[in-house]
Enzyme design. Structure first.
Site, mmCIF file in Angstrom:
data_model
loop_
_atom_site.group_PDB
_atom_site.id
_atom_site.type_symbol
_atom_site.label_atom_id
_atom_site.label_comp_id
_atom_site.label_asym_id
_atom_site.label_seq_id
_atom_site.Cartn_x
_atom_site.Cartn_y
_atom_site.Cartn_z
ATOM 1 C CB SER A 1 -1.077 -0.024 1.018
ATOM 2 O OG SER A 1 -1.837 -1.001 1.275
ATOM 3 C CB SER B 1 -0.702 -2.228 -3.631
ATOM 4 O OG SER B 1 -0.344 -0.704 -3.039
ATOM 5 C CG ASP C 1 -1.683 1.472 -4.551
ATOM 6 O OD1 ASP C 1 -0.996 1.635 -3.556
ATOM 7 O OD2 ASP C 1 -1.819 0.770 -5.566
#
Length: 349
Positions: free
Chosen positions: A236, A274, A276
């Site tokens: 992340s 991830s 984001d």
């Protein structure tokens, strides 16, 4: 490898062409402060809290126009849905490790309930972002306390922003190397508005191949040996954008989207694991800014995110943590040499 750490501009690496603010940091946006609490305890705890505190939401009844862009929603961003629904930020933005996000949110609520003028407050939307620092820190221990959160909030400073292995970046890693907290800013001219300052802060903790002004910096070649430890697979990135133009929440959503796009310039692989996220907030009085006038702001965000990510890595130091896991600092002498050979830096830098 050199142990001397530096920001990108100290090395002559200047992403883009726009002019930074005087501190080249999110605090160049007037009315924004940043504080950290770092936890480095024994061999197994490398975590912390970072507080981004716009003055307008650090008092009873404070609200600012804001929006959110989710590049990939694999995360635990507390307060996300109301932030999008109402287009408003009611609290400071706090960043931490994944499993501590909920304790941090509870402490932030306590902080707000205790503010003078909030004696009758019965609802508030705490905004807390996170990335997974479980490779370097024993994430199951959830060591963050109310005192840690209060320390980050009350120590928030409008003059300097510590970077690298601090606060919520104490235990993070990005692009094969030790990551952390990074910041940058740009000042641009916007039609019918004038000079606008755009500031960015990132908590970098994502995978891919580090790319510096278009030059790839593969991990093992940079380190000079094969690092057998697995690289990041997601984990992340949190991005906070502040600006002093009176944009509405819809326009801030467009700004936040460009912030996530900016990760691509540094080599993000945008992996499925991830989370984001980018939050954009305006500290200015509402104004009429046409969509056609936003292009300089979009460019500023892209450049500032790119430089903030680089600063988060270039200022971070090699860290040994949980179960002896290690994330190595990117060797800056190697980066400079690769950029020089690629023509990004002039000879002699």
């Amino acid at each position: 490898m050199t142990d001397q750490r530096a920001r990108a501009r100290d090395l002559g690496i200047t992403p883009g062409h726009l002019t930074p603010g005087p501190r080249n940091a999110i605090v160049d946006v007037a009315g924004v402060r940043v504080g950290h609490t770092s936890i480095v305890r024994g061999k197994d705890l490398r975590t912390g809290v970072t507080a981004i505190v716009p003055d307008a939401v650090d008092r009873a009844g404070g609200r600012l126009p804001a929006s959110l862009y989710v590049g990939n929603g694999y995360g635990k961003l507390v307060g996300a849905t109301q932030l999008v629904e109402l287009g408003a930020l009611e609290t400071p933005i706090l960043l931490t490790g994944t499993l501590s996000a909920f304790r941090v949110a509870d402490a932030l609520v306590s902080y707000l309930l205790d503010l003078p003028g909030n004696e009758e407050l019965t609802s508030v939307n705490p905004v807390v972002g996170e990335t997974n620092d479980g490779f370097l820190s024993d994430i199951r221990r959830r060591p963050i306390t109310r005192e840690h959160v209060l320390d980050a909030l009350t120590s928030a400073d409008a003059h300097t922003v510590a970077e690298g292995c601090v606060g919520a970046g104490t235990g993070t890693a990005a692009l094969g190397f030790k990551g952390g907290i990074g910041t940058s800013s740009r000042v641009v001219e916007v039609a019918d508005v004038g000079a606008v300052t755009v500031g960015v802060l990132v908590q970098s903790n994502f995978g891919g191949t580090l790319t510096v002004c278009g030059v790839p910096i593969p991990r093992d070649a940079a380190l000079g040996f094969v690092d057998a430890q697995p690289p990041e697979r997601g984990n992340s990135c949190m991005i906070v954008v502040a600006l002093d133009a009176g944009l509405d929440s819809r326009q801030l959503g467009r700004v936040a989207r460009r912030a996530v796009f900016g990760m691509g310039r540094t080599g993000s692989d945008f992996a499925g694991g991830s989370g984001d996220y980018a939050i954009a907030v305006s500290v200015a009085e509402p104004a009429t800014v046409t969509d056609h006038a936003l292009n300089p702001i979009f460019s500023a965000v892209l450049e500032a995110v790119e430089e903030a990510v680089l600063n988060s890595l270039f200022t971070a130091t090699t860290t040994v943590g949980y179960r002896g896991h290690t994330r190595y600092a990117v060797p800056l002498d190697h980066v400079v040499e690769r950029c020089r050979l690629a023509g990004v830096l002039p000879a002699g830098r």
